[in-house]
Design a protein around this motif. Structure first.
Motif, mmCIF file in Angstrom:
data_model
loop_
_atom_site.group_PDB
_atom_site.id
_atom_site.type_symbol
_atom_site.label_atom_id
_atom_site.label_comp_id
_atom_site.label_asym_id
_atom_site.label_seq_id
_atom_site.Cartn_x
_atom_site.Cartn_y
_atom_site.Cartn_z
ATOM 1 N N UNK A 59 0.848 -1.187 0.000
ATOM 2 C CA UNK A 59 0.000 0.000 0.000
ATOM 3 C C UNK A 59 0.881 1.233 0.000
ATOM 4 N N UNK A 60 0.444 2.248 -0.721
ATOM 5 C CA UNK A 60 1.131 3.522 -0.652
ATOM 6 C C UNK A 60 0.875 4.177 0.690
ATOM 7 N N UNK A 65 6.179 8.366 0.763
ATOM 8 C CA UNK A 65 6.111 8.537 -0.688
ATOM 9 C C UNK A 65 7.390 9.106 -1.290
ATOM 10 N N UNK A 66 8.347 9.498 -0.458
ATOM 11 C CA UNK A 66 9.595 10.055 -0.971
ATOM 12 C C UNK A 66 10.715 9.022 -1.018
ATOM 13 N N UNK A 67 10.447 7.775 -0.570
ATOM 14 C CA UNK A 67 11.468 6.724 -0.611
ATOM 15 C C UNK A 67 11.356 5.969 -1.932
ATOM 16 N N UNK A 68 12.366 6.101 -2.784
ATOM 17 C CA UNK A 68 12.327 5.455 -4.095
ATOM 18 C C UNK A 68 12.229 3.938 -3.961
ATOM 19 N N UNK A 137 -0.541 7.311 -3.249
ATOM 20 C CA UNK A 137 0.591 7.658 -2.386
ATOM 21 C C UNK A 137 1.824 6.809 -2.667
ATOM 22 N N UNK A 138 1.846 6.091 -3.760
ATOM 23 C CA UNK A 138 3.049 5.336 -4.117
ATOM 24 C C UNK A 138 4.199 6.287 -4.396
ATOM 25 N N UNK A 139 5.407 5.868 -4.045
ATOM 26 C CA UNK A 139 6.567 6.642 -4.461
ATOM 27 C C UNK A 139 6.662 6.602 -5.983
ATOM 28 N N UNK A 386 13.725 11.296 -4.413
ATOM 29 C CA UNK A 386 14.019 10.981 -3.020
ATOM 30 C C UNK A 386 15.269 11.721 -2.556
ATOM 31 N N UNK A 387 16.290 11.766 -3.401
ATOM 32 C CA UNK A 387 17.524 12.467 -3.049
ATOM 33 C C UNK A 387 17.251 13.941 -2.779
ATOM 34 N N UNK A 388 16.399 14.551 -3.593
ATOM 35 C CA UNK A 388 16.076 15.966 -3.399
ATOM 36 C C UNK A 388 15.427 16.197 -2.039
#
Length: 731
Positions: A59-60, A65-68, A137-139, A386-388
């Protein structure tokens, strides 16, 4: 199996999907609807029906949501025993993406093919059912890869079912074009029956009908909103002055129930809400650190807010949201602090750093440095977005002003490359508050100007890009050339509406020392094209194309693709756009991908490979970037015109004409004229084609002028206008 009230049709659709999967076919489905309408309940029912098959779920989670690749990794984790059956290159791609091994960032296409292969290998043992809830909410990387897989499933005995929150049930984003099941509120009779099952006592029929109308037949609202209300309180329904959106009212209801729980139970729910992985041992370890025992879960389970099993699950995503959003800031930090302490720094350094960041109450260099290292690992996996986010949080926690400014600029650059241009101005402003040297200040101006160009391409951004390039001339000539090239791109989009912007850029860049880097070679060729004419520029454009060797050079996609077309080199155009799409996917550079996909579609269409072209356009990301959006419009309009679909093509062309005038994008105006000429030539209405083409050739747009001249030659020749045909043939 428990039957869902009023969902016989939808249950039948899912039952049919399972039958097809058992028979050896693969199916994908996107279940769409508002919060509480029953998407999760349908997925639960499907999981129960598929109990004898392999079922994997993910599930998202908004907080994650920022973790690749995080959601994709959770979905695939039970299938990893099949990993060794994949070809080595696919095995390595998944290993790097999931952080299981080190290596070069894998191309998104390769990760997608590897996931498709992993699903197929697992399904060879037993049919596989993959369920993905809260897909909104998926990455980003998980979203793209799962959408890619969904478009390519065929006969592997795999079901891939998404549940996505969408208020109007409308297809959008990455899932656009996939089979869908739109969920709406229950029919009145079913809604009344469901409401009657939870009402605390007899309620007037008119009140009941009003409640059904106010909830729109939303099952969760019908079940949850009456809780704790007496018949007298229900007499006024759920609406009234100040009533917010239904999802908000549902969340508020869950929050009231959470607030009524004992303190330890509320703390338990909060830790679970900010630990999205569903790692049971980690959750219980963190709770022990807070002095909370397992018995604290009992009141939440009794209140029907969670279910306990191998892992703890919230009854509905809105429960998690209610817990998370309603928490006191100090309690939230304590939950993150416990999770950070419980997380193994060797096994999950990025999650530990993220929890540490949210637990921090002020600047903390140790945590900021850990986040910066996490950003590097995210980039190594291809997770630029994600890095950003890691870098942005690192900058906020950095105590030293100089280091904080450096990290803020790095975060701005990473967001720009990830296509999130709207995040750039605030980060640049934050960096400018610190002690920047001349080069850093010049780079800050460059980032702000390029972000503006991404969101509002055309004349208005030419001067800011020129000013940024001027600041860099002495400090960093290579960066100056790259920025002048960006200004050239903006001036080309402004075109006939540009008030001499193209000439201003050429004059400013003419006396800059030439560079041998790719951007410098293209800049020199385009300056020559603008000042001395196309013929003088052709050898330089050809040289620039030959210099385009390394994948990293494809960051200059737009001049490379335009150079190939201006030279009439279709093979080079196809090669460049194919490599550019691969490069952008590999690095997660959405600022390139949003333009690369439409350019690729246009090259395939020009080569007559229309089915492939439409497939590529269907995959074009929903990135809010003006250049990408304009390019998508152009490619779609041209392909529609080539197919001779008059009304759809004219609708797109007229939209381009309006947009070109409104936004000052002369290139859109020119492409609209070219597309109109293509359409009318195809329909055999040659006078209209000639009229459109004559409007188009009044200004020499890069590439578009030549295309429109070809259409004018055909239209004028067939219409018997020899003079116009000869004029067009002469260029």
């Amino acid at each position: 199996m428990r039957q869902l009230v009023g969902r016989a049709r939808e249950s039948g659709v899912l039952d049919g999907l399972l039958r097809e999967v058992r028979d050896g076919r693969s199916r994908v489905l996107v279940v769409r609807g508002e919060a509480g309408v029953g998407k999760s309940a349908l997925l639960d029912r499907l999981a129960g029906q598929a109990a004898r098959l392999q079922v994997v779920r993910a599930a998202g989670v908004e907080a994650e949501s920022e973790f690749a690749y995080s959601a994709l990794q959770r979905l695939c984790a039970p299938l990893l025993p099949h990993l060794d059956r994949l070809p080595e290159v696919q095995r390595d791609a998944l290993g790097v993406a999931f952080g299981l091994s080190a290596g070069k960032p894998p191309e998104m296409l390769l990760v997608g093919i590897a996931v498709l292969g992993l699903f197929a290998e697992a399904a060879a043992v037993s049919p596989l059912v993959c369920l993905v809830d809260d897909a909104q909410w998926l990455d980003l990387m998980s979203l793209r890869i799962l959408a890619f897989v969904g478009r390519r499933l065929d006969a592997e005995s795999v079901a891939l079912v998404f549940a996505e929150r969408a208020a109007d049930g409308a297809a959008q984003g990455e899932f656009a074009g996939l089979p869908e099941l739109a969920l709406r509120g229950l029919a009145d009779a079913d809604a009344r029956a469901l409401l009657d099952s939870v009402l605390p006592g007899p309620v007037d029929a008119r009140v009941r009908d009003r409640i059904v109308a106010e909830t729109g037949g939303n099952p969760l609202a019908l079940l949850e909103l009456p809780r704790g209300l007496s018949p007298a309180e229900l007499a006024f329904g759920f609406g009234g002055p100040g009533a917010g959106p239904l999802a908000t009212r549902l969340e508020d209801g869950f929050r009231r129930r959470v607030d009524a729980l004992p303190p330890d139970t509320r703390a338990l729910l909060l830790v679970a809400a900010v630990e999205p992985v569903g790692d049971g041992p980690l959750l219980w370890h963190a709770l022990r650190l807070l002095g909370i025992g397992l018995e604290a879960a009992a009141p939440a389970e009794a209140a029907d807010l969670i279910t306990l099993g191998a892992t703890m699950r919230f009854r509905h995503p809105l429960v998690r949201s209610a817990v998370w959003r309603g928490a006191d800031a100090a309690d939230l930090r304590a939950a993150h602090r416990a999770l950070a302490e419980a997380t193994d720094p060797e096994q999950a350094p990025d999650r530990r750093a993220w929890h540490q960041a949210h637990a921090a109450v002020g600047p903390d260099e140790e945590v900021a440095a850990a986040l910066e290292r996490s950003a590097g690992r995210a980039l190594a996996r291809g997770g630029r977005a994600a890095a950003a986010c890691f870098l942005e949080r690192a900058a906020a926690l950095t105590p030293a002003p100089g280091e904080r400014a450096r990290r803020a600029l790095a975060a701005a650059g990473a967001h720009l490359a990830a296509g999130a241009a709207t995040r750039v101005p605030d980060l640049v402003s934050a960096a400018e508050l610190g002690p920047l040297d001349r080069l850093e200040r010049a780079n800050a101006h460059r980032l702000r100007a390029k972000a503006s160009a991404m969101t509002d391409q055309g004349l208005g951004v030419v001067q800011p890009l020129l000013d940024a390039a001027d600041r860099l001339r002495e400090l960093d000539p290579a960066a100056a050339r790259e920025t002048y090239l960006a200004a050239f791109g903006a001036a080309i989009w402004a075109g006939r509406h540009g008030d001499g912007g193209l000439r201003r850029v050429a004059d400013a860049a003419r006396d800059l020392p030439p560079g041998e880097e790719t951007a410098g070679v293209f800049l020199h060729a385009l300056v020559t094209w603008a000042t001395d004419g196309p013929a003088a520029a052709f050898p330089l454009l050809a040289r620039a194309l030959r210099a385009l060797t390394a994948d990293g050079d494809l960051a200059v996609l737009w001049p490379a693709a335009n150079a190939a077309v201006e030279l009439g080199d279709l093979a080079a155009w196809l090669d460049i756009t194919g490599r550019a799409v691969g490069f952008a996917r590999t690095t997660g550079t959405l600022s390139i991908l949003s333009t690369a996909l439409p350019y690729r579609a246009a090259s395939l269409g020009y080569a007559g490979r229309f089915p492939e072209a439409w497939d590529v356009l269907a995959e074009a990301p929903a990135v809010e970037e003006a250049a990408g959006l304009a390019t998508r419009t152009v490619s779609t309009a041209l392909l529609t015109a080539y197919r001779g679909r008059e009304r759809p093509a004219l609708d797109l062309i007229e939209a381009m004409e309006r947009d070109g005038e409104r936004r000052g994008l002369g290139r859109l105006t020119a492409m609209a004229a070219c597309a109109r000429a293509v359409l009318h030539n195809g329909l055999g209405t040659y006078p209209q084609a000639a009229e459109a083409a004559l409007r188009g050739v009044q200004y020499r747009d890069l590439v578009v002028h030549n295309w429109t001249c070809l259409e004018l030659v055909e239209a004028a020749t067939r219409a018997g206008d020899r003079a116009a045909a000869e004029l067009a043939a002469s260029g």
